[in-house]
Design a protein around this motif. Structure first.
Motif, PDB file in Angstrom:
ATOM      1  N   MET A  53       0.836  -1.211   0.000  1.00 34.50           N
ATOM      2  CA  MET A  53       0.000   0.000   0.000  1.00 34.50           C
ATOM      3  C   MET A  53       0.863   1.250   0.000  1.00 34.50           C
ATOM      4  SD  MET A  53      -3.537  -0.513   1.177  1.00 34.50           S
ATOM      5  CE  MET A  53      -3.701   0.911   2.158  1.00 34.50           C
ATOM      6  N   ILE A  54       1.869   1.241   0.862  1.00 32.15           N
ATOM      7  CA  ILE A  54       2.710   2.437   0.997  1.00 32.15           C
ATOM      8  C   ILE A  54       3.555   2.609  -0.269  1.00 32.15           C
ATOM      9  CG2 ILE A  54       4.591   3.455   2.366  1.00 32.15           C
ATOM     10  CD1 ILE A  54       3.105   1.971   4.789  1.00 32.15           C
ATOM     11  N   ALA A  55       4.025   1.478  -0.830  1.00 34.54           N
ATOM     12  CA  ALA A  55       4.847   1.550  -2.051  1.00 34.54           C
ATOM     13  C   ALA A  55       4.071   2.178  -3.203  1.00 34.54           C
ATOM     14  CB  ALA A  55       5.331   0.157  -2.438  1.00 34.54           C
ATOM     15  N   CYS A  56       2.768   1.914  -3.279  1.00 37.74           N
ATOM     16  CA  CYS A  56       2.004   2.484  -4.404  1.00 37.74           C
ATOM     17  C   CYS A  56       1.175   3.694  -3.962  1.00 37.74           C
ATOM     18  CB  CYS A  56       1.160   1.416  -5.119  1.00 37.74           C
ATOM     19  SG  CYS A  56      -0.255   0.853  -4.185  1.00 37.74           S
ATOM     20  N   ASN A  57       1.478   4.218  -2.782  1.00 35.66           N
ATOM     21  CA  ASN A  57       0.813   5.435  -2.304  1.00 35.66           C
ATOM     22  C   ASN A  57      -0.707   5.273  -2.347  1.00 35.66           C
ATOM     23  OD1 ASN A  57       0.725   8.015  -1.357  1.00 35.66           O
ATOM     24  ND2 ASN A  57       0.929   8.975  -3.378  1.00 35.66           N
ATOM     25  N   ALA A  58      -1.187   4.148  -1.826  1.00 33.84           N
ATOM     26  CA  ALA A  58      -2.606   3.818  -1.980  1.00 33.84           C
ATOM     27  C   ALA A  58      -3.504   4.710  -1.118  1.00 33.84           C
ATOM     28  CB  ALA A  58      -2.823   2.349  -1.612  1.00 33.84           C
ATOM     29  N   LYS A  59      -4.479   5.319  -1.789  1.00 35.73           N
ATOM     30  CA  LYS A  59      -5.480   6.139  -1.084  1.00 35.73           C
ATOM     31  C   LYS A  59      -6.855   5.516  -1.215  1.00 35.73           C
ATOM     32  CE  LYS A  59      -3.244  10.592  -1.997  1.00 35.73           C
ATOM     33  NZ  LYS A  59      -2.208  10.105  -2.943  1.00 35.73           N
ATOM     34  N   LYS A  60      -7.002   4.689  -2.253  1.00 37.06           N
ATOM     35  CA  LYS A  60      -8.309   4.086  -2.507  1.00 37.06           C
ATOM     36  C   LYS A  60      -8.103   2.585  -2.751  1.00 37.06           C
ATOM     37  CE  LYS A  60     -12.449   4.582  -5.241  1.00 37.06           C
ATOM     38  NZ  LYS A  60     -13.088   5.084  -6.440  1.00 37.06           N
ATOM     39  N   VAL A  61      -8.748   1.770  -1.935  1.00 37.09           N
ATOM     40  CA  VAL A  61      -8.484   0.327  -1.935  1.00 37.09           C
ATOM     41  C   VAL A  61      -9.799  -0.427  -2.029  1.00 37.09           C
ATOM     42  CG1 VAL A  61      -7.586  -1.556  -0.477  1.00 37.09           C
ATOM     43  CG2 VAL A  61      -6.343   0.592  -0.623  1.00 37.09           C
ATOM     44  N   LEU A  62      -9.744  -1.572  -2.716  1.00 37.01           N
ATOM     45  CA  LEU A  62     -10.905  -2.460  -2.815  1.00 37.01           C
ATOM     46  C   LEU A  62     -10.487  -3.832  -2.307  1.00 37.01           C
ATOM     47  CD1 LEU A  62     -13.787  -3.152  -3.928  1.00 37.01           C
ATOM     48  CD2 LEU A  62     -12.685  -3.604  -6.132  1.00 37.01           C
ATOM     49  N   GLU A  63     -11.339  -4.428  -1.480  1.00 37.55           N
ATOM     50  CA  GLU A  63     -11.068  -5.778  -0.982  1.00 37.55           C
ATOM     51  C   GLU A  63     -12.283  -6.658  -1.266  1.00 37.55           C
ATOM     52  OE1 GLU A  63      -9.355  -7.541   3.109  1.00 37.55           O
ATOM     53  OE2 GLU A  63     -11.260  -6.520   3.410  1.00 37.55           O
ATOM     54  N   LEU A  64     -12.043  -7.858  -1.772  1.00 37.08           N
ATOM     55  CA  LEU A  64     -13.122  -8.841  -1.949  1.00 37.08           C
ATOM     56  C   LEU A  64     -12.913  -9.936  -0.912  1.00 37.08           C
ATOM     57  CD1 LEU A  64     -13.114  -9.270  -5.862  1.00 37.08           C
ATOM     58  CD2 LEU A  64     -14.070  -7.426  -4.474  1.00 37.08           C
ATOM     59  N   GLY A  65     -13.884 -10.135  -0.017  1.00 36.66           N
ATOM     60  CA  GLY A  65     -13.764 -11.146   1.039  1.00 36.66           C
ATOM     61  C   GLY A  65     -13.300 -10.515   2.337  1.00 36.66           C
ATOM     62  N   THR A  66     -14.268 -10.076   3.180  1.00 36.39           N
ATOM     63  CA  THR A  66     -13.932  -9.345   4.409  1.00 36.39           C
ATOM     64  C   THR A  66     -13.706 -10.281   5.588  1.00 36.39           C
ATOM     65  OG1 THR A  66     -15.598  -7.762   3.613  1.00 36.39           O
ATOM     66  CG2 THR A  66     -14.658  -7.350   5.788  1.00 36.39           C
ATOM     67  N   LEU A  67     -14.495 -11.365   5.646  1.00 34.93           N
ATOM     68  CA  LEU A  67     -14.554 -12.262   6.815  1.00 34.93           C
ATOM     69  C   LEU A  67     -14.799 -11.408   8.077  1.00 34.93           C
ATOM     70  CD1 LEU A  67     -14.421 -15.283   7.619  1.00 34.93           C
ATOM     71  CD2 LEU A  67     -11.977 -14.985   7.997  1.00 34.93           C
ATOM     72  N   GLY A  68     -13.903 -11.456   9.066  1.00 28.86           N
ATOM     73  CA  GLY A  68     -14.117 -10.689  10.302  1.00 28.86           C
ATOM     74  C   GLY A  68     -13.420  -9.337  10.291  1.00 28.86           C
ATOM     75  N   GLY A  69     -12.840  -8.968   9.161  1.00 30.05           N
ATOM     76  CA  GLY A  69     -12.241  -7.640   9.047  1.00 30.05           C
ATOM     77  C   GLY A  69     -10.765  -7.564   9.405  1.00 30.05           C
ATOM     78  N   TYR A  70     -10.112  -8.730   9.592  1.00 30.17           N
ATOM     79  CA  TYR A  70      -8.700  -8.706  10.001  1.00 30.17           C
ATOM     80  C   TYR A  70      -7.813  -8.043   8.932  1.00 30.17           C
ATOM     81  CZ  TYR A  70      -4.210 -10.350  11.871  1.00 30.17           C
ATOM     82  OH  TYR A  70      -2.920 -10.420  12.366  1.00 30.17           O
ATOM     83  N   SER A  71      -7.903  -8.527   7.696  1.00 31.50           N
ATOM     84  CA  SER A  71      -7.077  -7.901   6.642  1.00 31.50           C
ATOM     85  C   SER A  71      -7.536  -6.476   6.373  1.00 31.50           C
ATOM     86  CB  SER A  71      -7.110  -8.730   5.348  1.00 31.50           C
ATOM     87  OG  SER A  71      -8.442  -8.966   4.940  1.00 31.50           O
ATOM     88  N   THR A  72      -8.851  -6.232   6.522  1.00 33.28           N
ATOM     89  CA  THR A  72      -9.380  -4.870   6.295  1.00 33.28           C
ATOM     90  C   THR A  72      -8.710  -3.889   7.257  1.00 33.28           C
ATOM     91  OG1 THR A  72     -11.508  -5.999   5.957  1.00 33.28           O
ATOM     92  CG2 THR A  72     -11.531  -3.584   5.996  1.00 33.28           C
ATOM     93  N   ILE A  73      -8.515  -4.330   8.518  1.00 35.84           N
ATOM     94  CA  ILE A  73      -7.895  -3.445   9.509  1.00 35.84           C
ATOM     95  C   ILE A  73      -6.444  -3.134   9.115  1.00 35.84           C
ATOM     96  CG2 ILE A  73      -7.127  -3.301  11.931  1.00 35.84           C
ATOM     97  CD1 ILE A  73      -9.739  -4.810  12.690  1.00 35.84           C
ATOM     98  N   TRP A  74      -5.695  -4.168   8.708  1.00 37.01           N
ATOM     99  CA  TRP A  74      -4.310  -3.910   8.259  1.00 37.01           C
ATOM    100  C   TRP A  74      -4.307  -2.925   7.088  1.00 37.01           C
ATOM    101  CZ3 TRP A  74       0.253  -5.097  10.467  1.00 37.01           C
ATOM    102  CH2 TRP A  74       0.306  -6.128  11.413  1.00 37.01           C
ATOM    103  N   LEU A  75      -5.189  -3.169   6.108  1.00 38.26           N
ATOM    104  CA  LEU A  75      -5.216  -2.307   4.921  1.00 38.26           C
ATOM    105  C   LEU A  75      -5.623  -0.879   5.296  1.00 38.26           C
ATOM    106  CD1 LEU A  75      -6.963  -4.838   2.497  1.00 38.26           C
ATOM    107  CD2 LEU A  75      -4.671  -3.894   2.137  1.00 38.26           C
ATOM    108  N   ALA A  76      -6.686  -0.753   6.072  1.00 38.19           N
ATOM    109  CA  ALA A  76      -7.212   0.585   6.401  1.00 38.19           C
ATOM    110  C   ALA A  76      -6.193   1.397   7.190  1.00 38.19           C
ATOM    111  CB  ALA A  76      -8.520   0.456   7.178  1.00 38.19           C
ATOM    112  N   ARG A  77      -5.402   0.708   8.009  1.00 34.10           N
ATOM    113  CA  ARG A  77      -4.407   1.424   8.815  1.00 34.10           C
ATOM    114  C   ARG A  77      -3.272   2.001   7.977  1.00 34.10           C
ATOM    115  NH1 ARG A  77      -3.920  -2.367  14.243  1.00 34.10           N
ATOM    116  NH2 ARG A  77      -5.608  -1.333  15.377  1.00 34.10           N
ATOM    117  N   ALA A  78      -3.086   1.495   6.776  1.00 34.70           N
ATOM    118  CA  ALA A  78      -2.015   2.034   5.918  1.00 34.70           C
ATOM    119  C   ALA A  78      -2.543   3.139   4.993  1.00 34.70           C
ATOM    120  CB  ALA A  78      -1.388   0.912   5.089  1.00 34.70           C
TER     121      ALA A  78
END
Ligand SMILES: C[S@@+](CC[C@H](N)C(=O)[O-])C[C@H]1O[C@@H](n2cnc3c(N)ncnc32)[C@H](O)[C@@H]1O
Length: 230
Positions: A53-78
């Motif tokens: 995320m940081i390498a590509c200066n990500a400001k807008k992200v899409l995730e398919l498959g949330t489950l309990g939000g674990y990966s979402t939290i890592w992504l959102a924090r970056a």
């Protein structure tokens, strides 16, 4: 080498570089409590997504498959303060658990959780005609991975990273006669990536606390990929 060393080294790396706070460990605990499968990315994989995320200066992200939000939290924090992630989950109960975990992690403002089948919601996101995504993480059901990837390319710009999890499946991709529809789904994606001229892709396979597996990583080409050929 026995499997134990891979788990120990995974822990060594995550203790050093991907320590989890209460929001992350509580999210993992909530899966068990709420009867959700333990299928989240590992802490190291969460950190790896943040590095991308940081390498590509990500400001807008899409995730398919949330489950309990674990990966979402890592992504959102970056994400930067004005960043946003849309995450799609088909299962209502998974979505409710994830929303609670995202709220507890104080990330609700950055996370737009949408409940529905990814194949139904992706055309809706295309129709919204918004800015392209900077990073797309595909981690939902495996059979339609190729279709998900093709939608992802439509939602991208040159330089967008598209990451697809679980594309090696403990090496079962080597089995030419596999009847497992998950294996067939990821093999179809991997083959398509080998022929796709729109992206430059590779697969990083890994061992660790999770089963032996791999992530496909593709970048949407800025330039004619032909010059990369030997
Ligand atoms: C491997 S888990 C996701 C793990 C999550 N990304 C993480 O690392 O914390 C896959 C999730 O995709 C969801 N899913 C399955 N089929 C789906 C579909 N057609 N559309 C959207 N989500 C789907 C499942 O309900 C499950 O919660």
């Amino acid at each position: 080498m026995d499997k134990e060393i891979f788990s120990q080294v995974d822990k060594y790396i995550s203790d050093l570089l991907a320590p989890e706070d209460d929001a992350l460990t509580d999210t993992i605990k909530s899966l068990e409590k709420e009867g959700l499968p333990q299928q989240s990315v590992s802490a190291n994989q969460g950190k790896f997504l943040q590095v991308l995320m940081i390498a590509c200066n990500a400001k807008k992200v899409l995730e398919l498959g949330t489950l309990g939000g674990y990966s979402t939290i890592w992504l959102a924090r970056a994400l930067p303060d004005n960043g946003k992630i849309i995450t799609i989950e088909v299962d209502k109960h998974h979505g409710e658990v994830a929303q609670k975990n995202i709220d507890k992690a104080r990330l609700s403002q950055k996370v737009d959780l949408r409940i529905g089948k990814a194949l139904d919601l992706l055309p809706e996101i295309i129709a919204e005609n918004g800015e392209p995504f900077d990073l797309i993480f595909i981690d939902a059901d495996k059979p339609p991975y190729t279709e998900y990837f093709n939608y992802a390319v439509q939602l991208s710009r040159p330089g967008t990273l598209i990451v697809c999890d679980n594309v090696i499946r403990a090496g079962k991709v080597l089995d030419e006669n596999s009847t497992d529809e998950k294996v067939q789904g990821v093999k179809r994606l991997n083959k398509m990536l080998s022929e796709n001229k729109t992206v430059t892709a590779t697969i990083l396979h890994s061992t660790g606390v999770k089963e032996y597996d791999g992530m496909a990583i593709a970048v949407v080409n800025r330039i004619d990929p032909l010059h990369l050929k030997q």
